[in-house]
Design an enzyme around this catalytic site. Structure first.
Site, mmCIF file in Angstrom:
data_model
loop_
_atom_site.group_PDB
_atom_site.id
_atom_site.type_symbol
_atom_site.label_atom_id
_atom_site.label_comp_id
_atom_site.label_asym_id
_atom_site.label_seq_id
_atom_site.Cartn_x
_atom_site.Cartn_y
_atom_site.Cartn_z
ATOM 1 N N GLU A 162 1.141 -1.452 0.247
ATOM 2 C CA GLU A 162 0.131 0.100 -0.140
ATOM 3 C C GLU A 162 1.056 1.517 -0.181
ATOM 4 O O GLU A 162 1.845 1.480 0.995
ATOM 5 C CB GLU A 162 -1.202 -0.268 1.301
ATOM 6 C CG GLU A 162 -1.711 1.475 1.325
ATOM 7 C CD GLU A 162 -3.208 0.856 1.931
ATOM 8 O OE1 GLU A 162 -3.445 0.162 2.607
ATOM 9 O OE2 GLU A 162 -4.174 1.456 2.358
ATOM 10 N N ASN A 205 -3.447 -1.941 7.596
ATOM 11 C CA ASN A 205 -4.663 -2.194 7.685
ATOM 12 C C ASN A 205 -4.552 -4.009 7.286
ATOM 13 O O ASN A 205 -4.318 -4.614 5.773
ATOM 14 C CB ASN A 205 -5.192 -1.394 5.720
ATOM 15 C CG ASN A 205 -5.239 -0.584 5.868
ATOM 16 O OD1 ASN A 205 -6.213 0.379 6.837
ATOM 17 N ND2 ASN A 205 -4.632 0.258 4.903
ATOM 18 N N GLU A 286 -10.537 4.481 8.690
ATOM 19 C CA GLU A 286 -10.700 4.246 7.176
ATOM 20 C C GLU A 286 -11.258 3.094 6.987
ATOM 21 O O GLU A 286 -10.956 2.453 6.652
ATOM 22 C CB GLU A 286 -10.224 4.104 6.768
ATOM 23 C CG GLU A 286 -8.855 5.794 6.488
ATOM 24 C CD GLU A 286 -8.020 6.135 5.393
ATOM 25 O OE1 GLU A 286 -7.074 4.783 5.606
ATOM 26 O OE2 GLU A 286 -7.474 7.503 5.074
ATOM 27 N N ARG A 319 -2.368 3.551 16.979
ATOM 28 C CA ARG A 319 -2.519 4.510 15.848
ATOM 29 C C ARG A 319 -3.902 5.760 16.472
ATOM 30 O O ARG A 319 -5.505 4.904 15.950
ATOM 31 C CB ARG A 319 -2.883 4.019 14.263
ATOM 32 C CG ARG A 319 -1.033 4.036 13.670
ATOM 33 C CD ARG A 319 -1.442 2.907 12.766
ATOM 34 N NE ARG A 319 -0.983 4.382 11.528
ATOM 35 C CZ ARG A 319 -2.035 4.722 10.132
ATOM 36 N NH1 ARG A 319 -2.662 4.215 10.300
ATOM 37 N NH2 ARG A 319 -0.975 5.509 10.322
ATOM 38 N N ARG A 330 -11.947 17.661 9.720
ATOM 39 C CA ARG A 330 -11.184 16.515 10.146
ATOM 40 C C ARG A 330 -9.346 16.483 10.748
ATOM 41 O O ARG A 330 -8.937 15.426 10.930
ATOM 42 C CB ARG A 330 -10.688 15.857 8.054
ATOM 43 C CG ARG A 330 -10.187 14.630 8.327
ATOM 44 C CD ARG A 330 -9.161 14.383 6.853
ATOM 45 N NE ARG A 330 -8.592 13.116 7.152
ATOM 46 C CZ ARG A 330 -8.143 13.368 5.867
ATOM 47 N NH1 ARG A 330 -9.161 12.717 4.637
ATOM 48 N NH2 ARG A 330 -6.844 12.514 5.862
ATOM 49 N N LYS A 354 0.580 10.426 13.342
ATOM 50 C CA LYS A 354 1.477 11.551 12.209
ATOM 51 C C LYS A 354 1.770 12.633 12.014
ATOM 52 O O LYS A 354 0.988 12.973 13.108
ATOM 53 C CB LYS A 354 0.338 10.993 10.601
ATOM 54 C CG LYS A 354 -0.084 10.067 10.581
ATOM 55 C CD LYS A 354 -1.192 9.926 9.299
ATOM 56 C CE LYS A 354 -1.389 8.297 8.786
ATOM 57 N NZ LYS A 354 -1.942 8.411 7.558
ATOM 58 N N ASP A 359 -3.164 14.128 6.874
ATOM 59 C CA ASP A 359 -2.447 13.205 6.327
ATOM 60 C C ASP A 359 -1.206 13.394 5.981
ATOM 61 O O ASP A 359 -0.949 13.297 3.577
ATOM 62 C CB ASP A 359 -3.645 12.173 5.577
ATOM 63 C CG ASP A 359 -2.726 11.006 5.277
ATOM 64 O OD1 ASP A 359 -2.413 10.435 5.948
ATOM 65 O OD2 ASP A 359 -4.022 10.363 4.380
ATOM 66 N N GLU A 387 4.092 9.289 -0.571
ATOM 67 C CA GLU A 387 2.798 9.315 -1.497
ATOM 68 C C GLU A 387 1.975 10.871 -1.691
ATOM 69 O O GLU A 387 0.992 10.317 -2.879
ATOM 70 C CB GLU A 387 1.131 8.644 -0.005
ATOM 71 C CG GLU A 387 0.297 8.599 -0.560
ATOM 72 C CD GLU A 387 -0.893 8.300 0.928
ATOM 73 O OE1 GLU A 387 -0.240 8.189 1.721
ATOM 74 O OE2 GLU A 387 -2.352 8.213 0.757
ATOM 75 N N TRP A 521 -12.890 13.498 1.768
ATOM 76 C CA TRP A 521 -11.975 12.661 0.447
ATOM 77 C C TRP A 521 -11.978 13.410 0.064
ATOM 78 O O TRP A 521 -10.873 13.312 -1.543
ATOM 79 C CB TRP A 521 -12.554 11.491 0.225
ATOM 80 C CG TRP A 521 -12.380 10.352 1.541
ATOM 81 C CD1 TRP A 521 -11.219 10.472 2.729
ATOM 82 C CD2 TRP A 521 -12.732 9.143 1.369
ATOM 83 N NE1 TRP A 521 -10.962 9.196 3.542
ATOM 84 C CE2 TRP A 521 -11.894 8.477 2.819
ATOM 85 C CE3 TRP A 521 -13.452 8.237 1.288
ATOM 86 C CZ2 TRP A 521 -12.784 7.603 3.775
ATOM 87 C CZ3 TRP A 521 -14.235 6.622 1.673
ATOM 88 C CH2 TRP A 521 -13.552 6.322 2.307
HETATM 89 C C1 BDP Z 1 -3.293 7.158 4.054
HETATM 90 C C2 BDP Z 1 -3.721 6.706 2.671
HETATM 91 C C3 BDP Z 1 -3.874 4.681 3.443
HETATM 92 C C4 BDP Z 1 -3.682 4.450 4.550
HETATM 93 C C5 BDP Z 1 -3.876 5.672 5.667
HETATM 94 C C6 BDP Z 1 -3.339 5.140 7.402
HETATM 95 O O1 BDP Z 1 -3.562 6.947 1.838
HETATM 96 O O2 BDP Z 1 -3.042 4.123 1.964
HETATM 97 O O3 BDP Z 1 -3.828 3.315 5.258
HETATM 98 O O4 BDP Z 1 -3.002 6.724 5.341
HETATM 99 O O5 BDP Z 1 -2.060 5.434 7.355
HETATM 100 O O6 BDP Z 1 -2.892 8.433 3.903
HETATM 101 O O7 BDP Z 1 -3.836 4.210 7.809
#
Ligand code: BDP
Length: 680
Positions: A162, A205, A286, A319, A330, A354, A359, A387, A521
């Site tokens: 991913e 995930n 998510e 997390r 958000r 994070k 993100d 990403e 999103w």
């Molecule tokens: C986002 C990504 C997703 C990740 C998510 C995460 O798009 O693929 O699963 O973060 O950190 O940046 O869980």
């Protein structure tokens, strides 16, 4: 002598083409005759009672760098390198490297309390030679600022990654546990060389299958391979595992049967991996299951796992990347959810946050949870894989991004117990896709060890080890690296813009996108452009996300007139004619930044072309091709974004500037069904 040296260098470089596989551990013959002579006389032999791993690395390194066999000795002589464990005050990872005179003999000693510490010292010593520093009068002592320095692989069991842009997962689950790929060992060496001491093997995930005996056996084989390098294995777990693989009807953390299942499962994990690090959990985020499915809190969920891990001294890394579809901004949700839980987590729960509140954007303000949960150990999560920064196609040296966060606020570096980096490693021959992407792996490790290092220092040492010590090359390419992240911010998301990338895959610009099933999103949610202005009002008149920051910081950011331009549209919504600190209007500044971004990439191309003869052809050409793509994509970003935002500002692009080659409609219609990094 010089000629001979040249010949040897030539032969060594032909012997292994510079395909990037050796990372920063190339150990080629020192190409400076004066220093080579110094090194050879300072190191005439090795007396080592260190681990086999450390001794082997040292011999391999020294023999390559010095171009001679290093005799193993049992008593020190003039010029002996003595490597051993011996009591120090530097904890179980710190080391000391000293030049000493014992019985009239000059020796160099590398010592530490543990094998792990010695290994770190060995790598540091080798780095001194790789970066061509004097080793004659050493008095070095070093220990890590942060005890947890972990890579998080977002690798799936089917080997897709991913947000991975460097091939497939390095973990070949199919051939494990029987087959140990040399890559696992070189991965361990590379990590140990920069002090990384943990790795989470699988995606957050998480597939529940990771906890089945088949996979535990495979993970144990990886753990065994990494162990001599001081690296602990962790696993991401799916909160619904008791249902998915345990046959239970619920995963409610307060249900005794669920608790019992996790206890037994955890005991089983430790039977496979006695020094297992712990679980990483993405819950209620998510679409992932979590304690809230049962009306419980994140603390209830984390504590249940923590209790199962506690007897084994394992930790839960839980997390804080959570947000759900509500009317709440958000950017505020993680803080709202976690701050009230401070003090409720059991002792072995670490909360992983994070770097920024949205993100992994090219630029985000630091996450307000740092400094806000004094009773909870926090891990800082960075993304090494790009990403949102051009995938592995764009040259983006991220130490400046990491530093910006570590130095911000309280400062952030003083509030954390560890750092996690979402890995950018795959099966590509050069590990990370872009030859320069390795520098982010490197910088992450170095900063987790010592957050005080500067981006320039790290770039310097990485370049010397990875490419060459040639001063002309270093000067020019260091500049490329140090400007690269800002260039990306400029051509993608200047002035505090964020999350305006293509939907789902996040490739390329799509600020117009508004079709996602959830408001947050959609890029339009984040920039809110219309004819009156642009930006997300996060002050008291808007979402008030600013109230989550300490008063001094809030005071600086809440008045758009004082707010630094780099954060303007993150915190404020302002009209197109807004006067910026540069004296330009907002629209003109936006254009200026987008154009500057493209210019910076062109400057990077020129600079790279100018060092061509100073670097091996293979990587010179690879980087040149990638910079060409980057330039095209930077132009694409600039033109698509400015054409789109221009439909609201109704203001023209700078007259004399290069004009877009296509219409806005053209950019809007571009589709990328096979963009990398999205399959699970
Ligand atoms: C986002 C990504 C997703 C990740 C998510 C995460 O798009 O693929 O699963 O973060 O950190 O940046 O869980």
């Amino acid at each position: 002598m010089k000629k001979l040296l040249l010949l040897v260098c030539l032969i060594t470089s032909i012997a292994h083409a510079e395909d990037g596989y050796r990372l920063w551990l190339r150990y080629d013959l020192v190409d400076n005759p004066r220093l080579l002579a110094e090194y050879r006389s300072s190191i005439t032999g090795l007396q080592s009672t260190a681990s086999e791993t450390a001794t082997k690395e040292l011999l391999q390194g020294l023999q390559g760098l010095l171009g001679k066999k290093i005799p193993l000795l049992t008593t020190p002589q003039e010029g002996t390198l003595v490597v051993r464990t011996s009591p120090t005050t530097l904890g179980d990872e710190g080391y000391i490297i000293r030049t000493e005179t014992i019985a009239g003999k000059h020796i160099t000693q590398i010592t530490a309390n543990t094998d792990r510490g010695v290994l770190y010292g060995v790598f540091y010593f080798l780095r001194l030679i790789q970066t061509q520093q004097s080793i004659q009068k050493l008095a070095i002592s070093s220990s890590p600022a942060l005890p947890y320095r972990i890579l998080d692989h977002w690798d799936n069991l089917n080997r897709t990654v991913e947000r991975g842009y460097a091939g497939f997962s390095i973990w070949n689950w199919h051939t494990l546990p029987g087959y140990i790929d040399q890559r696992y060992i070189d991965y361990a060496r590379a990590n140990a060389s920069i002090g990384i001491n943990g790795t989470v093997l699988n995606n957050v995930n998480a597939s529940p299958l990771i906890l089945t005996p088949d996979y535990l056996e495979k993970a144990a084989a990886v753990a065994q391979t990494l162990r001599p390098y001081g690296i602990k294995v962790y696993l991401s777990v799916n909160f619904s595992s008791p249902i998915a693989i345990g046959g239970l009807k619920t995963a409610d953390p307060l249900d005794p049967a669920v608790q019992d299942w996790w206890k037994k499962k955890t005991d089983e994990v430790y039977r496979y991996i006695p020094d297992f690090g712990g679980f990483l959990v993405k819950a209620n985020s998510e679409g992932q299951p979590g304690p809230q499915n049962y009306g419980r809190t994140h603390a209830d969920g984390a504590n249940m796992l923590a209790d199962a891990l506690a007897p084994h001294k394992g930790i839960v890394i839980w997390r804080a990347f959570v947000y759900s579809e509500t009317h709440e901004d958000r950017a505020k949700q993680a803080y709202n959810e976690f701050k009230p839980l401070d003090g409720q987590f059991h002792k072995n729960v670490w909360v992983q946050v994070k770097n920024g509140p949205i993100d992994f954007q090219p630029r985000e303000p630091y996450h307000p949870l740092f400094g806000a949960m004094p009773q909870t150990p926090l891990m800082l999560e960075f993304q090494l894989t790009q990403e949102y920064l051009g995938f592995a196609t764009h040259l983006a040296y991220l130490a400046p991004l990491f530093k910006e966060c570590l130095d911000a606020g309280p400062p952030v570096a003083s509030t954390i117990t560890g750092m996690a980096g979402v890995a950018n490693i795959g099966t590509d021959r050069n590990w990370c896709g872009h030859p320069f992407a390795q520098s982010n792996w490197y910088a992450f490790g170095r900063l987790a060890w010592n957050p005080k290092l500067s981006s320039a220092e790290i770039a310097d040492e990485w370049l010397r080890q990875t490419f060459t010590n040639n001063p002309g090359f270093i000067d020019t390419v260091k500049k490329i690296m140090l400007t690269s992240r800002e260039a990306i911010v400029d051509y993608m998301t200047p002035l505090g813009l964020h999350h305006i990338m293509g939907y789902g895959h996040h490739y390329g610009p799509a600020p117009w996108y508004d079709k996602a099933s959830r408001a947050d999103w959609n890029p339009v949610y984040f920039h809110k452009a219309d004819s009156a202005g642009i930006g997300f009002d996060r002050t008291a008149t808007g979402s008030d996300a600013l109230s989550q920051y300490p008063p001094a910081i809030r005071a600086q950011w809440e008045d758009p007139k004082n707010c630094p331009d780099i954060w303007l549209l993150w915190f404020h919504r302002v009209p197109w004619g807004w006067k910026m600190h540069t004296g330009r209007t907002l629209w003109d500044e936006l254009c200026h930044r987008y154009y500057t971004g493209v210019d910076s990439v062109r400057a990077m191309q020129k600079a790279w072309a100018s060092v061509k003869g100073k670097v091996d052809e293979e990587r010179a050409h690879q980087v040149e091709m990638l910079l060409n793509i980057q330039e095209k994509e930077a132009v694409w970003w600039r033109d698509a974004c400015l054409l789109y935002f221009g439909t609201f500002s109704h203001m023209p692009l700078p007259e004399k500037a290069e004009q877009p080659a296509h219409t806005l409609d053209y950019y809007k219609k571009l589709q990328f069904p096979n963009a990398p990094g999205t399959s699970r």
